[in-house]
Write an enzyme that holds these catalytic residues in place. Structure first.
Site, PDB file in Angstrom:
ATOM      1  N   TYR A 191      -3.227  -3.424 -10.517  1.00 23.75           N
ATOM      2  CA  TYR A 191      -3.229  -3.116  -9.085  1.00 23.75           C
ATOM      3  C   TYR A 191      -2.279  -4.042  -8.322  1.00 23.75           C
ATOM      4  CZ  TYR A 191      -4.672  -3.132  -4.226  1.00 23.75           C
ATOM      5  OH  TYR A 191      -4.670  -3.096  -2.855  1.00 23.75           O
TER       6      TYR A 191
ATOM      7  N   VAL B 270       1.235  -3.639   4.242  1.00 25.59           N
ATOM      8  CA  VAL B 270       1.185  -4.866   5.039  1.00 25.59           C
ATOM      9  C   VAL B 270       2.479  -5.673   4.958  1.00 25.59           C
ATOM     10  CG1 VAL B 270      -1.314  -5.062   4.986  1.00 25.59           C
ATOM     11  CG2 VAL B 270       0.038  -6.111   3.154  1.00 25.59           C
TER      12      VAL B 270
ATOM     13  N   LYS C 161       0.419   3.325  -3.076  1.00 25.89           N
ATOM     14  CA  LYS C 161      -0.841   4.013  -3.367  1.00 25.89           C
ATOM     15  C   LYS C 161      -0.716   5.537  -3.466  1.00 25.89           C
ATOM     16  CE  LYS C 161      -3.616   0.222  -1.537  1.00 25.89           C
ATOM     17  NZ  LYS C 161      -4.396  -0.316  -0.404  1.00 25.89           N
TER      18      LYS C 161
ATOM     19  N   TYR D  10      -4.695   3.168   7.280  1.00 28.49           N
ATOM     20  CA  TYR D  10      -5.833   2.257   7.363  1.00 28.49           C
ATOM     21  C   TYR D  10      -6.848   2.792   8.379  1.00 28.49           C
ATOM     22  CZ  TYR D  10      -2.540  -0.794   4.889  1.00 28.49           C
ATOM     23  OH  TYR D  10      -1.644  -1.311   3.998  1.00 28.49           O
TER      24      TYR D  10
ATOM     25  N   SER E 243       0.801  -1.229   0.000  1.00 27.77           N
ATOM     26  CA  SER E 243       0.000   0.000   0.000  1.00 27.77           C
ATOM     27  C   SER E 243       0.833   1.278   0.000  1.00 27.77           C
ATOM     28  CB  SER E 243      -0.955   0.007   1.198  1.00 27.77           C
ATOM     29  OG  SER E 243      -1.975  -0.945   1.026  1.00 27.77           O
TER      30      SER E 243
END
Length: 503
Positions: A270, A340, A141, A322, A138
């Protein structure tokens, strides 16, 4: 550094390099490429002035800044040492578990722990397992979001994806009230961003070309440093990412994607962006590029516009951790993004970027050691954007460049306010922690000016509250009492005489 050798001044390169690299610069810095190339051709430690001049001349601007302590962190060695102490305090954090829902990530060594930092001036330091590659997950992102913003603008992107924290776990099967993903930092939003990159940005590119295009941007943000790709993790995610498939088909049902989007290709892109590999060293430069308004500190290349970076950091601040984002914003208050794999990218705007990595994560998906490091950092340093140091009950350190030119500017402001009798402005400077006894290049202090203009209330404030010396001398030997006498302000003269007499 200079040594007399008969009639020729010579310079020790070893001592010079120790001081240069002690400022935070590295031999591999692209801004020192000519210097490093010429240095490699020298075999002797002691060189004469002409040789030394020829050595430093191509990169004299950055070298001069280093030796004049004009970087954002002037005492870099002390600051780096303190961050190492914080790193060592986190070694014994044993909370969390390595992510297991992606089989390849479950193979990570839970004992790995490393960090790296890069300031907006390219000062760098690292410790621990800082060059072991990990998949960005992530942490990619914010960068894919930035690329989409660069091409489509904020309005173009946010007609498809929202800007609000979801308050839910990162892969929750949920959309916002407008049936859009909540934000680009959760899985649904990042999948949507990939659909925009695939179908609205250079749509003529093949899948391989599009991934290469994205990685090219990420590597520019990293200053050309290490970037890789882990195909094993990609295959592992593609085979087990059922929740992401469910999210994608939920969004397809709700017509979230551009019309021409192919769900399977969107998901492949992705998964691929999550499987881009980095390490702490290169990710710290990415974070520093965001801290520096989109300009890479070590290459001076503009990677993203300042407007793009503003939007990216805004959502990192509110959504980057998150469903722990609110607590992180409360405790740390800085833009961050976690992954993660155990990675965390922390941005201190206009100061520096930090990259941390430790695989054991908590129930939110954030690395336990990385969280502890960030909390300890903000307990010691005043990087929180809402912290007012003048009224703080606990004094924190500020390693930033409040250096000579800023000090001079502050002194000039103090003198101006003293001469104008603006006690409110003097009080604000005092509460902000400035030294009220400082003088200008002529040695004239705020007390000199307040006395010369007859502002008794300012004189009393400086003497009684700020406790400045009552008898400083300027370059002509004049004291504040002399100024009060010379400009015929008897009340100030009497007050200073009495105070000096009483000690």
């Amino acid at each position: 550094m200079m040594k007399s050798n008969e009639d020729v001044d010579t310079i020790s390169l070893a001592r010079f390099l120790e001081a240069l690299y002690g400022s935070g610069l590295r031999a591999t810095d692209p801004r020192l490429v000519e210097f490093s190339a010429r240095l490699g051709n020298l075999t002797e430690d002691m060189v004469d002035r002409i040789t030394f001049k020829n050595l430093v001349e191509p990169n004299i601007a950055i070298i001069s800044r280093a030796f004049r302590r004009k970087f954002i962190i002037p005492d870099f060695t002390a600051f780096a040492s303190r961050l190492d102490d914080i790193y060592n305090q986190c070694v014994n954090v044993t909370d969390g578990n390595v992510a297991s829902y992606i089989p390849e990530l479950a193979k990570a060594d839970p004992n790995c722990w490393g960090y790296a930092m890069c300031t907006i001036d390219g000062q760098r330091h690292s410790l621990g397992n800082c060059t072991i590659p990990f998949t960005m997950q992530s942490c990619s992102k914010p960068l894919t979001y930035a690329i989409a913003l660069e091409h489509l603008g904020a309005d173009g992107v946010h007609q498809y994806v929202g800007q609000e924290p979801s308050g839910r776990i990162f892969n929750a099967l949920a959309l916002d009230i407008d049936n859009k993903p909540h934000n680009p930092m959760v899985n649904a939003g990042a999948i949507l961003i990939c659909s925009l990159l695939q179908n609205l940005v250079h749509f003529e590119m093949s899948f391989e070309q599009k991934l290469a295009y994205i990685m090219q941007h990420v590597q520019k943000a990293a200053g050309g440093e290490f970037l890789g790709y882990n195909d094993d993790v990609f295959l592992s995610e593609k085979c087990t990412g059922f929740r992401n498939y469910a999210l994608a088909y939920l969004m397809k049902e709700q017509k979230c994607f551009p019309e021409m989007a192919d769900v399977e290709e969107v998901l492949s892109l992705y998964f691929s962006t999550c499987c881009i590999e980095s390490h702490c060293e290169s990710m710290s430069v990415m974070a520093a590029t965001l801290a520096n308004g989109g300009i890479c500190p070590i290459t001076d290349e503009k990677v993203f516009s300042s407007a793009t970076v503003r939007d990216v950091l805004s959502l990192m601040h509110s959504c980057g951790m998150y469903d722990y984002s609110g607590q992180f914003a409360f405790k740390v208050g800085l833009p961050a993004k976690s992954g993660v794999s155990g990675s965390l990218m922390l941005v201190i705007p206009n100061v520096m970027g930090l990259a941390l990595w430790s695989p054991p994560i908590d129930r939110h998906g954030n690395s336990c050691r990385c969280l502890k490091f960030c909390e300890l950092l903000l307990q010691e340093y005043n990087f929180h954007p809402y912290e007012h140091m003048g009224h703080a009950t606990i004094k924190k350190r500020d390693p930033r460049m409040y250096s000579h030119h800023l000090q001079e500017s502050t002194v000039l402001h103090l003198l101006f306010y003293a001469a104008a009798g603006d006690i409110g402005a003097l009080r604000r400077h005092y509460l902000a922690g400035f030294d009220m006894s400082l003088g200008d290049y002529d040695g004239r202090t705020a007390l000199h000016l307040a006395a010369a203009e007859g502002h008794l209330d300012c004189v009393k404030f400086l003497v009684e509250h700020c406790r400045v010396p009552c008898d400083p001398s300027d370059r002509w030997g004049h004291s504040p009492l002399d100024e009060a006498k010379g400009f015929q302000h008897p009340e100030v003269e009497q007050y200073l005489s009495t105070h000096l007499k009483n000690g």
